[in-house]
Design an enzyme around this catalytic site. Structure first.
Site, mmCIF file in Angstrom:
data_model
loop_
_atom_site.group_PDB
_atom_site.id
_atom_site.type_symbol
_atom_site.label_atom_id
_atom_site.label_comp_id
_atom_site.label_asym_id
_atom_site.label_seq_id
_atom_site.Cartn_x
_atom_site.Cartn_y
_atom_site.Cartn_z
ATOM 1 N N GLY A 1 7.275 9.097 -3.206
ATOM 2 C CA GLY A 1 8.532 9.125 -2.453
ATOM 3 C C GLY A 1 8.513 10.360 -1.804
ATOM 4 O O GLY A 1 9.210 10.836 -1.067
ATOM 5 N N MET B 1 6.468 10.835 1.008
ATOM 6 C CA MET B 1 6.358 10.341 2.435
ATOM 7 C C MET B 1 7.848 10.242 2.889
ATOM 8 O O MET B 1 8.359 10.343 3.982
ATOM 9 C CB MET B 1 5.461 9.310 2.755
ATOM 10 C CG MET B 1 5.529 8.739 4.331
ATOM 11 S SD MET B 1 4.852 7.108 4.483
ATOM 12 C CE MET B 1 5.711 5.960 3.601
ATOM 13 N N SER C 1 -1.052 3.477 10.867
ATOM 14 C CA SER C 1 -2.593 3.304 10.375
ATOM 15 C C SER C 1 -2.382 2.117 9.517
ATOM 16 O O SER C 1 -3.483 1.352 9.325
ATOM 17 C CB SER C 1 -2.767 4.683 9.273
ATOM 18 O OG SER C 1 -1.771 4.415 8.202
ATOM 19 N N TYR D 1 5.994 1.817 7.935
ATOM 20 C CA TYR D 1 7.025 2.037 8.772
ATOM 21 C C TYR D 1 8.250 1.241 9.047
ATOM 22 O O TYR D 1 9.303 1.834 9.339
ATOM 23 C CB TYR D 1 6.704 2.614 10.050
ATOM 24 C CG TYR D 1 5.366 3.830 10.107
ATOM 25 C CD1 TYR D 1 6.127 5.138 9.865
ATOM 26 C CD2 TYR D 1 4.003 3.714 9.879
ATOM 27 C CE1 TYR D 1 5.172 6.348 9.565
ATOM 28 C CE2 TYR D 1 3.302 4.708 9.604
ATOM 29 C CZ TYR D 1 3.604 5.928 9.728
ATOM 30 O OH TYR D 1 2.820 7.060 9.291
ATOM 31 N N PHE E 1 -2.464 8.869 19.312
ATOM 32 C CA PHE E 1 -2.134 10.292 19.099
ATOM 33 C C PHE E 1 -1.958 10.469 17.788
ATOM 34 O O PHE E 1 -1.686 9.816 16.902
ATOM 35 C CB PHE E 1 -1.000 10.742 19.853
ATOM 36 C CG PHE E 1 0.377 9.974 19.960
ATOM 37 C CD1 PHE E 1 1.055 10.195 18.675
ATOM 38 C CD2 PHE E 1 0.497 8.955 20.810
ATOM 39 C CE1 PHE E 1 2.353 9.148 18.600
ATOM 40 C CE2 PHE E 1 1.681 8.136 20.630
ATOM 41 C CZ PHE E 1 2.489 8.178 19.420
HETATM 42 C C1 LIG Z 1 1.865 8.057 12.338
HETATM 43 C C2 LIG Z 1 0.747 8.318 11.263
HETATM 44 O O1 LIG Z 1 0.460 9.491 10.975
HETATM 45 S S1 LIG Z 1 0.168 7.123 10.586
HETATM 46 C C3 LIG Z 1 -0.847 7.645 9.177
HETATM 47 C C4 LIG Z 1 -0.156 7.612 7.799
HETATM 48 N N1 LIG Z 1 -0.846 8.218 6.868
HETATM 49 C C5 LIG Z 1 -2.081 7.640 6.232
HETATM 50 O O2 LIG Z 1 -2.267 6.422 6.513
HETATM 51 C C6 LIG Z 1 -2.951 8.545 5.384
HETATM 52 C C7 LIG Z 1 -3.217 7.861 3.983
HETATM 53 N N2 LIG Z 1 -2.110 7.666 3.120
HETATM 54 C C8 LIG Z 1 -1.274 8.694 2.868
HETATM 55 O O3 LIG Z 1 -1.379 9.761 3.005
HETATM 56 C C9 LIG Z 1 -0.016 7.969 1.899
HETATM 57 O O4 LIG Z 1 -0.437 7.005 1.262
HETATM 58 C C10 LIG Z 1 1.228 7.657 2.754
HETATM 59 C C11 LIG Z 1 1.511 8.856 3.676
HETATM 60 C C12 LIG Z 1 0.760 6.831 3.827
HETATM 61 C C13 LIG Z 1 2.231 7.448 1.829
HETATM 62 O O5 LIG Z 1 2.826 8.669 1.351
HETATM 63 P P1 LIG Z 1 3.629 8.301 -0.157
HETATM 64 O O6 LIG Z 1 4.113 9.499 -0.584
HETATM 65 O O7 LIG Z 1 2.783 7.561 -1.165
HETATM 66 O O8 LIG Z 1 4.793 7.039 0.228
HETATM 67 P P2 LIG Z 1 6.090 6.828 -0.567
HETATM 68 O O9 LIG Z 1 5.930 7.144 -1.963
HETATM 69 O O10 LIG Z 1 7.311 7.606 -0.036
HETATM 70 O O11 LIG Z 1 6.183 5.320 -0.244
HETATM 71 C C14 LIG Z 1 7.462 4.868 0.343
HETATM 72 C C15 LIG Z 1 7.039 3.212 0.253
HETATM 73 O O12 LIG Z 1 6.253 2.865 1.258
HETATM 74 C C16 LIG Z 1 5.071 2.206 0.478
HETATM 75 N N3 LIG Z 1 3.980 2.495 1.071
HETATM 76 C C17 LIG Z 1 3.286 3.808 1.210
HETATM 77 N N4 LIG Z 1 2.176 3.629 1.816
HETATM 78 C C18 LIG Z 1 1.905 2.596 1.922
HETATM 79 C C19 LIG Z 1 0.780 1.548 2.450
HETATM 80 N N5 LIG Z 1 -0.069 2.518 2.828
HETATM 81 N N6 LIG Z 1 0.836 0.270 2.586
HETATM 82 C C20 LIG Z 1 1.935 -0.179 2.108
HETATM 83 N N7 LIG Z 1 3.079 0.397 1.597
HETATM 84 C C21 LIG Z 1 3.069 1.545 1.604
HETATM 85 C C22 LIG Z 1 5.216 2.711 -0.949
HETATM 86 O O13 LIG Z 1 4.737 1.526 -1.849
HETATM 87 C C23 LIG Z 1 6.625 2.727 -1.193
HETATM 88 O O14 LIG Z 1 7.391 1.543 -1.259
HETATM 89 P P3 LIG Z 1 8.649 1.019 -2.377
HETATM 90 O O15 LIG Z 1 9.522 2.031 -1.847
HETATM 91 O O16 LIG Z 1 8.812 -0.273 -2.030
HETATM 92 O O17 LIG Z 1 7.727 1.446 -3.671
#
Ligand SMILES: CC(=O)SCCNC(=O)CCNC(=O)[C@H](O)C(C)(C)COP(=O)(O)OP(=O)(O)OC[C@H]1O[C@@H](n2cnc3c(N)ncnc32)[C@H](O)[C@@H]1OP(=O)(O)O
Length: 405
Positions: free
Chosen positions: A92, A94, A115, A120, A405
Protein backbone atom coordinates in the site's frame (compact mmCIF):
# COMPACT_ATOMS: atom_id res chain seq x y z
CA UNK A 1 1.87 -2.20 12.55
CA UNK A 2 2.64 1.54 12.41
CA UNK A 3 2.65 3.11 8.95
CA UNK A 4 5.94 4.20 7.45
CA UNK A 5 6.29 8.00 7.44
CA UNK A 6 5.36 9.99 4.34
CA UNK A 7 6.71 13.50 3.78
CA UNK A 8 7.67 16.16 1.28
CA UNK A 9 10.98 15.58 -0.45
CA UNK A 10 13.96 17.89 0.20
CA UNK A 11 17.06 18.63 -1.85
CA UNK A 12 19.00 16.38 0.55
CA UNK A 13 16.85 13.43 -0.61
CA UNK A 14 17.71 13.85 -4.29
CA UNK A 15 20.60 11.31 -4.47
CA UNK A 16 18.48 8.70 -2.64
CA UNK A 17 15.47 9.40 -4.88
CA UNK A 18 17.59 9.02 -8.02
CA UNK A 19 18.99 5.77 -6.65
CA UNK A 20 15.46 4.49 -5.95
CA UNK A 21 14.14 5.48 -9.40
CA UNK A 22 17.10 3.86 -11.12
CA UNK A 23 16.40 0.67 -9.17
CA UNK A 24 12.62 0.53 -9.71
CA UNK A 25 12.81 1.36 -13.43
CA UNK A 26 15.55 -1.26 -13.91
CA UNK A 27 17.80 1.43 -15.42
CA UNK A 28 21.52 1.23 -15.96
CA UNK A 29 23.81 3.51 -13.99
CA UNK A 30 23.06 7.08 -15.13
CA UNK A 31 25.96 9.17 -16.40
CA UNK A 32 26.76 12.50 -14.75
CA UNK A 33 25.23 14.26 -17.77
CA UNK A 34 21.95 12.29 -17.39
CA UNK A 35 21.87 13.04 -13.64
CA UNK A 36 22.28 16.72 -14.40
CA UNK A 37 19.41 16.65 -16.91
CA UNK A 38 17.09 14.97 -14.38
CA UNK A 39 18.20 17.35 -11.65
CA UNK A 40 17.35 20.41 -13.77
CA UNK A 41 13.69 19.35 -14.06
CA UNK A 42 13.26 17.95 -10.57
CA UNK A 43 11.07 19.93 -8.14
CA UNK A 44 11.68 18.40 -4.67
CA UNK A 45 8.99 20.51 -3.01
CA UNK A 46 6.42 18.92 -5.35
CA UNK A 47 7.51 15.36 -4.62
CA UNK A 48 6.62 12.97 -1.80
CA UNK A 49 8.67 10.17 -0.29
CA UNK A 50 7.98 7.30 2.09
CA UNK A 51 10.91 6.28 4.25
CA UNK A 52 11.79 3.19 6.27
CA UNK A 53 14.32 3.78 9.03
CA UNK A 54 15.35 6.94 7.21
CA UNK A 55 15.85 5.28 3.80
CA UNK A 56 13.71 6.42 0.86
CA UNK A 57 11.62 3.42 -0.26
CA UNK A 58 8.79 5.11 -2.17
CA UNK A 59 8.42 8.23 -4.28
CA UNK A 60 5.98 10.16 -6.44
CA UNK A 61 6.80 13.34 -8.31
CA UNK A 62 5.06 16.23 -10.01
CA UNK A 63 6.36 18.53 -12.73
CA UNK A 64 4.79 21.99 -12.93
CA UNK A 65 3.70 22.42 -16.53
CA UNK A 66 0.73 23.53 -18.59
CA UNK A 67 -1.39 21.32 -20.78
CA UNK A 68 -3.39 22.33 -23.83
CA UNK A 69 -7.03 21.30 -23.46
CA UNK A 70 -9.94 21.95 -25.84
CA UNK A 71 -9.93 25.69 -26.49
CA UNK A 72 -7.59 26.63 -23.60
CA UNK A 73 -4.28 26.04 -21.84
CA UNK A 74 -4.47 24.95 -18.19
CA UNK A 75 -2.07 24.33 -15.32
CA UNK A 76 -1.74 20.53 -15.12
CA UNK A 77 0.21 18.47 -12.63
CA UNK A 78 2.51 16.22 -14.68
CA UNK A 79 2.80 13.20 -12.39
CA UNK A 80 5.84 11.00 -12.87
CA UNK A 81 8.61 9.00 -11.20
CA UNK A 82 6.25 6.83 -9.17
CA UNK A 83 8.16 3.96 -7.65
CA UNK A 84 8.39 1.68 -4.61
CA UNK A 85 11.43 -0.40 -3.69
CA UNK A 86 11.09 -4.10 -4.62
CA UNK A 87 11.27 -5.14 -0.98
CA UNK A 88 8.35 -2.90 0.04
CA UNK A 89 5.85 -3.63 -2.74
CA UNK A 90 2.14 -4.54 -2.41
CA UNK A 91 1.93 -3.11 1.07
CA UNK A 92 0.00 0.00 0.00
CA UNK A 93 2.98 2.41 -0.19
CA UNK A 94 2.14 3.71 -3.69
CA UNK A 95 -1.54 4.02 -2.75
CA UNK A 96 -0.68 6.28 0.15
CA UNK A 97 1.67 8.38 -1.97
CA UNK A 98 -0.86 8.88 -4.79
CA UNK A 99 -3.75 9.68 -2.44
CA UNK A 100 -1.65 12.21 -0.53
CA UNK A 101 -0.45 13.72 -3.80
CA UNK A 102 -4.04 14.05 -5.06
CA UNK A 103 -5.06 15.72 -1.80
CA UNK A 104 -2.31 18.33 -2.20
CA UNK A 105 -2.34 19.16 -5.92
CA UNK A 106 -3.41 22.76 -6.62
CA UNK A 107 -3.91 22.18 -10.38
CA UNK A 108 -7.39 21.41 -11.77
CA UNK A 109 -6.11 18.35 -13.66
CA UNK A 110 -3.27 15.83 -13.45
CA UNK A 111 -1.77 13.79 -16.28
CA UNK A 112 0.66 10.88 -16.45
CA UNK A 113 1.98 8.07 -18.63
CA UNK A 114 1.24 4.69 -17.09
CA UNK A 115 4.09 2.17 -17.11
CA UNK A 116 1.40 -0.51 -16.69
CA UNK A 117 -2.28 0.05 -17.44
CA UNK A 118 -3.90 -1.47 -14.33
CA UNK A 119 -2.08 0.76 -11.84
CA UNK A 120 -3.91 4.10 -12.14
CA UNK A 121 -7.68 3.71 -12.77
CA UNK A 122 -8.28 2.96 -9.07
CA UNK A 123 -7.03 6.49 -8.35
CA UNK A 124 -9.45 8.09 -10.84
CA UNK A 125 -7.05 8.35 -13.80
CA UNK A 126 -8.21 7.19 -17.25
CA UNK A 127 -6.66 7.09 -20.73
CA UNK A 128 -7.76 10.35 -22.39
CA UNK A 129 -5.84 10.15 -25.67
CA UNK A 130 -5.54 7.40 -28.23
CA UNK A 131 -1.88 6.81 -28.89
CA UNK A 132 -1.11 6.00 -32.52
CA UNK A 133 2.30 4.40 -33.19
CA UNK A 134 3.52 4.12 -36.78
CA UNK A 135 5.97 1.62 -38.25
CA UNK A 136 6.03 2.78 -41.86
CA UNK A 137 7.34 0.68 -44.75
CA UNK A 138 8.74 3.79 -46.34
CA UNK A 139 9.30 2.42 -49.84
CA UNK A 140 5.65 1.30 -50.02
CA UNK A 141 4.17 4.70 -49.21
CA UNK A 142 3.92 7.74 -51.46
CA UNK A 143 2.95 11.21 -50.36
CA UNK A 144 1.58 14.03 -52.55
CA UNK A 145 3.99 16.36 -54.36
CA UNK A 146 5.20 19.35 -52.29
CA UNK A 147 2.60 22.09 -52.13
CA UNK A 148 5.15 24.96 -52.18
CA UNK A 149 8.82 25.39 -53.17
CA UNK A 150 10.35 25.47 -49.68
CA UNK A 151 13.48 23.62 -48.53
CA UNK A 152 14.71 21.44 -45.69
CA UNK A 153 18.06 21.94 -43.97
CA UNK A 154 19.85 20.12 -41.16
CA UNK A 155 21.51 21.93 -38.28
CA UNK A 156 22.39 21.48 -34.66
CA UNK A 157 19.66 21.61 -32.04
CA UNK A 158 21.72 24.23 -30.19
CA UNK A 159 21.77 26.59 -33.21
CA UNK A 160 18.17 25.93 -34.18
CA UNK A 161 16.65 25.85 -30.71
CA UNK A 162 15.09 29.36 -30.84
CA UNK A 163 13.31 28.40 -34.05
CA UNK A 164 12.20 25.04 -32.63
CA UNK A 165 10.77 26.76 -29.57
CA UNK A 166 8.97 29.32 -31.75
CA UNK A 167 7.37 26.64 -33.93
CA UNK A 168 6.40 24.46 -30.96
CA UNK A 169 4.87 27.36 -29.03
CA UNK A 170 2.92 28.55 -32.08
CA UNK A 171 1.32 25.12 -32.45
CA UNK A 172 1.00 23.97 -28.82
CA UNK A 173 -2.03 25.99 -27.63
CA UNK A 174 -4.14 24.44 -30.40
CA UNK A 175 -3.11 20.83 -29.72
CA UNK A 176 -4.97 19.25 -26.78
CA UNK A 177 -2.58 16.96 -24.90
CA UNK A 178 0.59 18.95 -25.57
CA UNK A 179 2.66 20.22 -22.63
CA UNK A 180 4.52 23.48 -22.12
CA UNK A 181 8.32 23.26 -22.23
CA UNK A 182 10.63 25.60 -20.38
CA UNK A 183 14.35 25.80 -21.06
CA UNK A 184 15.13 22.79 -18.86
CA UNK A 185 12.52 20.68 -20.67
CA UNK A 186 13.94 21.62 -24.05
CA UNK A 187 17.39 20.56 -22.83
CA UNK A 188 15.85 17.19 -21.94
CA UNK A 189 14.11 16.89 -25.33
CA UNK A 190 17.34 17.37 -27.31
CA UNK A 191 19.61 15.59 -24.80
CA UNK A 192 21.53 13.04 -26.84
CA UNK A 193 24.48 11.40 -25.06
CA UNK A 194 26.47 8.97 -27.28
CA UNK A 195 26.14 6.13 -24.73
CA UNK A 196 22.34 6.18 -25.13
CA UNK A 197 22.25 5.96 -28.95
CA UNK A 198 22.56 2.16 -29.13
CA UNK A 199 24.03 2.06 -32.63
CA UNK A 200 21.96 4.91 -34.05
CA UNK A 201 23.19 8.22 -35.42
CA UNK A 202 23.17 11.33 -33.26
CA UNK A 203 19.79 13.05 -32.97
CA UNK A 204 19.31 15.17 -36.09
CA UNK A 205 17.44 18.44 -36.32
CA UNK A 206 15.84 19.24 -39.66
CA UNK A 207 14.07 22.52 -40.23
CA UNK A 208 11.73 23.36 -43.08
CA UNK A 209 11.79 26.90 -44.49
CA UNK A 210 8.92 28.19 -46.59
CA UNK A 211 9.57 30.17 -49.81
CA UNK A 212 10.00 33.37 -47.75
CA UNK A 213 12.73 31.70 -45.65
CA UNK A 214 10.61 31.49 -42.49
CA UNK A 215 11.03 28.31 -40.40
CA UNK A 216 7.57 26.71 -40.34
CA UNK A 217 8.36 23.17 -39.23
CA UNK A 218 11.00 20.90 -37.74
CA UNK A 219 11.74 17.20 -37.29
CA UNK A 220 13.88 15.53 -34.61
CA UNK A 221 15.03 12.12 -35.78
CA UNK A 222 17.85 9.61 -35.93
CA UNK A 223 18.66 6.62 -38.12
CA UNK A 224 19.96 3.15 -37.33
CA UNK A 225 21.81 1.36 -40.12
CA UNK A 226 20.76 -2.16 -41.09
CA UNK A 227 21.50 -4.60 -43.88
CA UNK A 228 19.31 -7.48 -45.04
CA UNK A 229 19.71 -10.16 -47.71
CA UNK A 230 18.29 -7.80 -50.31
CA UNK A 231 20.37 -4.79 -49.33
CA UNK A 232 19.98 -1.74 -47.11
CA UNK A 233 17.37 -2.04 -44.37
CA UNK A 234 17.98 0.90 -42.02
CA UNK A 235 15.39 2.49 -39.74
CA UNK A 236 14.56 6.14 -39.18
CA UNK A 237 13.25 6.83 -35.68
CA UNK A 238 11.30 10.05 -35.54
CA UNK A 239 11.06 11.76 -32.17
CA UNK A 240 8.69 14.49 -33.28
CA UNK A 241 7.57 16.48 -36.30
CA UNK A 242 6.03 19.85 -35.53
CA UNK A 243 4.77 22.15 -38.27
CA UNK A 244 2.75 25.35 -38.34
CA UNK A 245 1.51 24.69 -41.92
CA UNK A 246 0.38 21.60 -43.87
CA UNK A 247 3.07 22.42 -46.47
CA UNK A 248 5.83 22.19 -43.86
CA UNK A 249 4.44 18.94 -42.46
CA UNK A 250 4.27 17.38 -45.93
CA UNK A 251 7.79 18.49 -46.87
CA UNK A 252 9.31 17.13 -43.64
CA UNK A 253 7.60 13.76 -44.02
CA UNK A 254 8.58 13.50 -47.69
CA UNK A 255 12.15 14.05 -46.49
CA UNK A 256 11.96 11.50 -43.65
CA UNK A 257 10.48 8.80 -45.88
CA UNK A 258 13.23 9.24 -48.46
CA UNK A 259 16.40 8.87 -46.34
CA UNK A 260 18.75 6.67 -48.38
CA UNK A 261 19.67 3.22 -47.01
CA UNK A 262 16.53 3.08 -44.83
CA UNK A 263 13.32 1.10 -45.39
CA UNK A 264 11.39 1.69 -42.16
CA UNK A 265 10.33 4.88 -40.42
CA UNK A 266 9.04 4.72 -36.84
CA UNK A 267 7.04 7.31 -34.95
CA UNK A 268 5.96 6.14 -31.52
CA UNK A 269 3.83 8.99 -30.24
CA UNK A 270 1.15 10.58 -32.36
CA UNK A 271 -2.64 10.61 -32.44
CA UNK A 272 -5.65 10.04 -34.70
CA UNK A 273 -5.38 13.59 -36.14
CA UNK A 274 -1.89 12.88 -37.53
CA UNK A 275 -2.13 14.18 -41.15
CA UNK A 276 0.02 11.30 -42.48
CA UNK A 277 -2.95 8.99 -41.92
CA UNK A 278 -4.81 11.02 -44.59
CA UNK A 279 -1.87 11.82 -46.88
CA UNK A 280 -0.38 8.36 -47.47
CA UNK A 281 -1.47 6.63 -50.67
CA UNK A 282 -1.23 3.26 -48.89
CA UNK A 283 -2.46 3.88 -45.29
CA UNK A 284 -2.08 0.22 -44.32
CA UNK A 285 1.68 0.49 -44.96
CA UNK A 286 1.88 3.03 -42.13
CA UNK A 287 1.64 0.14 -39.67
CA UNK A 288 -0.59 2.10 -37.31
CA UNK A 289 -1.15 0.55 -33.89
CA UNK A 290 -3.61 2.03 -31.42
CA UNK A 291 -2.94 2.13 -27.68
CA UNK A 292 -3.74 4.04 -24.51
CA UNK A 293 -1.92 7.38 -24.43
CA UNK A 294 -1.94 10.09 -21.81
CA UNK A 295 -3.88 9.33 -18.61
CA UNK A 296 -5.84 12.23 -17.12
CA UNK A 297 -7.39 12.77 -13.70
CA UNK A 298 -9.79 15.59 -12.89
CA UNK A 299 -8.50 17.01 -9.59
CA UNK A 300 -10.67 20.09 -9.05
CA UNK A 301 -13.87 19.38 -10.93
CA UNK A 302 -15.49 22.83 -11.21
CA UNK A 303 -12.17 24.46 -12.18
CA UNK A 304 -11.42 21.72 -14.71
CA UNK A 305 -14.83 21.71 -16.40
CA UNK A 306 -15.00 25.52 -16.49
CA UNK A 307 -11.40 25.63 -17.74
CA UNK A 308 -11.99 24.07 -21.17
CA UNK A 309 -14.25 25.10 -24.05
CA UNK A 310 -17.13 23.10 -25.55
CA UNK A 311 -17.67 22.42 -29.25
CA UNK A 312 -21.45 22.99 -29.03
CA UNK A 313 -23.52 24.92 -26.46
CA UNK A 314 -23.99 22.75 -23.39
CA UNK A 315 -26.34 22.98 -20.37
CA UNK A 316 -26.30 19.71 -18.42
CA UNK A 317 -26.42 18.55 -14.82
CA UNK A 318 -23.74 15.91 -14.20
CA UNK A 319 -23.74 13.83 -11.03
CA UNK A 320 -20.18 12.78 -10.25
CA UNK A 321 -18.77 10.26 -7.80
CA UNK A 322 -15.19 10.66 -6.60
CA UNK A 323 -14.17 8.39 -3.71
CA UNK A 324 -10.79 10.14 -3.29
CA UNK A 325 -11.40 13.90 -3.74
CA UNK A 326 -14.77 14.05 -1.95
CA UNK A 327 -15.30 17.71 -2.91
CA UNK A 328 -15.81 16.61 -6.53
CA UNK A 329 -18.73 14.34 -5.64
CA UNK A 330 -22.21 15.73 -6.15
CA UNK A 331 -24.32 17.35 -8.82
CA UNK A 332 -22.83 20.04 -11.06
CA UNK A 333 -24.49 22.23 -13.67
CA UNK A 334 -22.17 22.69 -16.64
CA UNK A 335 -22.97 25.49 -19.08
CA UNK A 336 -20.68 26.64 -21.84
CA UNK A 337 -19.75 26.84 -25.50
CA UNK A 338 -16.71 27.74 -27.62
CA UNK A 339 -16.19 31.03 -25.78
CA UNK A 340 -16.33 30.05 -22.10
CA UNK A 341 -17.89 27.77 -19.48
CA UNK A 342 -19.24 27.67 -15.92
CA UNK A 343 -19.59 24.75 -13.56
CA UNK A 344 -21.55 25.21 -10.35
CA UNK A 345 -23.10 22.96 -7.69
CA UNK A 346 -26.82 22.35 -8.08
CA UNK A 347 -29.68 20.40 -6.50
CA UNK A 348 -31.43 19.94 -9.88
CA UNK A 349 -31.93 16.38 -11.10
CA UNK A 350 -29.02 14.88 -13.01
CA UNK A 351 -28.94 14.44 -16.81
CA UNK A 352 -25.82 12.28 -16.62
CA UNK A 353 -24.10 10.22 -13.97
CA UNK A 354 -20.35 9.65 -14.21
CA UNK A 355 -17.39 8.47 -12.19
CA UNK A 356 -14.54 10.96 -11.96
CA UNK A 357 -12.46 8.61 -14.15
CA UNK A 358 -15.00 8.46 -17.00
CA UNK A 359 -15.28 12.25 -17.03
CA UNK A 360 -11.48 12.44 -17.12
CA UNK A 361 -11.43 10.12 -20.13
CA UNK A 362 -13.80 12.46 -22.00
CA UNK A 363 -12.10 15.65 -20.84
CA UNK A 364 -9.63 16.21 -23.69
CA UNK A 365 -12.26 15.52 -26.36
CA UNK A 366 -10.66 12.32 -27.64
CA UNK A 367 -12.92 9.73 -26.01
CA UNK A 368 -16.57 10.07 -27.04
CA UNK A 369 -19.08 10.37 -24.19
CA UNK A 370 -21.38 8.05 -26.18
CA UNK A 371 -18.64 5.39 -26.27
CA UNK A 372 -18.20 5.66 -22.49
CA UNK A 373 -21.98 5.31 -22.12
CA UNK A 374 -21.93 2.34 -24.51
CA UNK A 375 -19.35 0.71 -22.24
CA UNK A 376 -21.53 1.36 -19.20
CA UNK A 377 -18.96 3.74 -17.67
CA UNK A 378 -21.29 6.74 -17.75
CA UNK A 379 -25.12 6.85 -17.70
CA UNK A 380 -27.62 9.21 -19.31
CA UNK A 381 -30.75 9.90 -17.25
CA UNK A 382 -32.61 12.31 -19.54
CA UNK A 383 -33.45 11.97 -23.23
CA UNK A 384 -30.68 13.32 -25.47
CA UNK A 385 -28.21 13.99 -22.64
CA UNK A 386 -25.57 11.53 -23.91
CA UNK A 387 -25.83 12.87 -27.46
CA UNK A 388 -25.60 16.48 -26.26
CA UNK A 389 -22.58 15.72 -24.07
CA UNK A 390 -20.92 13.77 -26.89
CA UNK A 391 -21.18 16.77 -29.21
CA UNK A 392 -20.13 19.31 -26.57
CA UNK A 393 -17.15 17.42 -25.10
CA UNK A 394 -15.83 16.46 -28.57
CA UNK A 395 -13.26 18.65 -30.28
CA UNK A 396 -12.20 19.26 -33.89
CA UNK A 397 -8.67 18.00 -33.24
CA UNK A 398 -8.07 14.69 -31.46
CA UNK A 399 -5.83 15.07 -28.40
CA UNK A 400 -2.43 13.43 -28.48
CA UNK A 401 0.47 12.93 -26.09
CA UNK A 402 3.70 13.45 -28.02
CA UNK A 403 6.24 13.31 -25.20
CA UNK A 404 6.71 10.90 -22.33
CA UNK A 405 7.65 12.75 -19.16
C1 LIG B 1 3.43 7.83 -13.71
C2 LIG B 1 4.56 6.81 -13.45
O1 LIG B 1 5.53 7.13 -12.84
S1 LIG B 1 4.36 5.27 -14.12
C3 LIG B 1 5.61 4.30 -13.31
C4 LIG B 1 5.11 3.43 -12.19
N1 LIG B 1 6.28 2.75 -11.60
C5 LIG B 1 6.77 1.57 -12.06
O2 LIG B 1 6.24 0.95 -12.99
C6 LIG B 1 8.05 1.12 -11.41
C7 LIG B 1 8.00 -0.32 -10.98
N2 LIG B 1 6.90 -0.60 -10.05
C8 LIG B 1 6.86 -0.10 -8.78
O3 LIG B 1 7.71 0.66 -8.35
C9 LIG B 1 5.69 -0.50 -7.90
O4 LIG B 1 5.34 -1.81 -8.20
C10 LIG B 1 4.43 0.38 -8.06
C11 LIG B 1 4.80 1.84 -7.77
C12 LIG B 1 3.88 0.31 -9.48
C13 LIG B 1 3.35 -0.10 -7.10
O5 LIG B 1 3.77 0.14 -5.77
P1 LIG B 1 3.11 -0.65 -4.54
O6 LIG B 1 3.49 0.09 -3.30
O7 LIG B 1 3.45 -2.07 -4.65
O8 LIG B 1 1.55 -0.46 -4.85
P2 LIG B 1 0.37 -0.69 -3.80
O9 LIG B 1 0.77 -1.71 -2.79
O10 LIG B 1 -0.11 0.61 -3.27
O11 LIG B 1 -0.72 -1.31 -4.76
C14 LIG B 1 -2.03 -0.79 -4.88
C15 LIG B 1 -2.83 -1.69 -5.79
O12 LIG B 1 -2.31 -1.57 -7.12
C16 LIG B 1 -1.99 -2.86 -7.61
N3 LIG B 1 -0.78 -2.74 -8.41
C17 LIG B 1 0.37 -2.18 -8.03
N4 LIG B 1 1.27 -2.25 -9.03
C18 LIG B 1 0.66 -2.89 -10.05
C19 LIG B 1 1.08 -3.27 -11.35
N5 LIG B 1 2.32 -3.02 -11.78
N6 LIG B 1 0.20 -3.91 -12.13
C20 LIG B 1 -1.05 -4.17 -11.69
N7 LIG B 1 -1.50 -3.82 -10.45
C21 LIG B 1 -0.65 -3.19 -9.66
C22 LIG B 1 -1.73 -3.71 -6.39
O13 LIG B 1 -1.90 -5.07 -6.65
C23 LIG B 1 -2.74 -3.17 -5.41
O14 LIG B 1 -4.00 -3.74 -5.72
P3 LIG B 1 -5.02 -4.23 -4.54
O15 LIG B 1 -5.26 -2.99 -3.72
O16 LIG B 1 -6.21 -4.68 -5.31
O17 LIG B 1 -4.27 -5.26 -3.81
Amino acid sequence: MTELPIRECTTDDIPAVHQLLQEVFLSPDPTDARREIYRANYEPERCLVVTDEGAVIGHTGTFTRQLSVPGAVLAAAHVSQVGVRHTHRRQGVMSRLLREQLAQLPEPIAVLWASEGPIYPRFGYAPATDQVSLTIRSREVRLPEPSEPGRVANGTSADLLPELVGIYDAVRPHRPGWSSRDEAWWRRIVFDPPEERHGATPLKTTVYRDPSGAATGYALWRATPGWGQTGPDGTVTVKEVVATTPAAHLALWRFLLSIDLTRTVQLRLTGPSEPLLRLADAPNQLGAVLGAGLYLRIVDLPAALAGRRYATPVDLVIEVTDPIRAGNSGRWRLTGDTTGARCEPTTDPADLHSSIAALGAAYLGGVRVADLAGAGLLTGHTHGAVAAATAAFGWHRAPEGIEIF
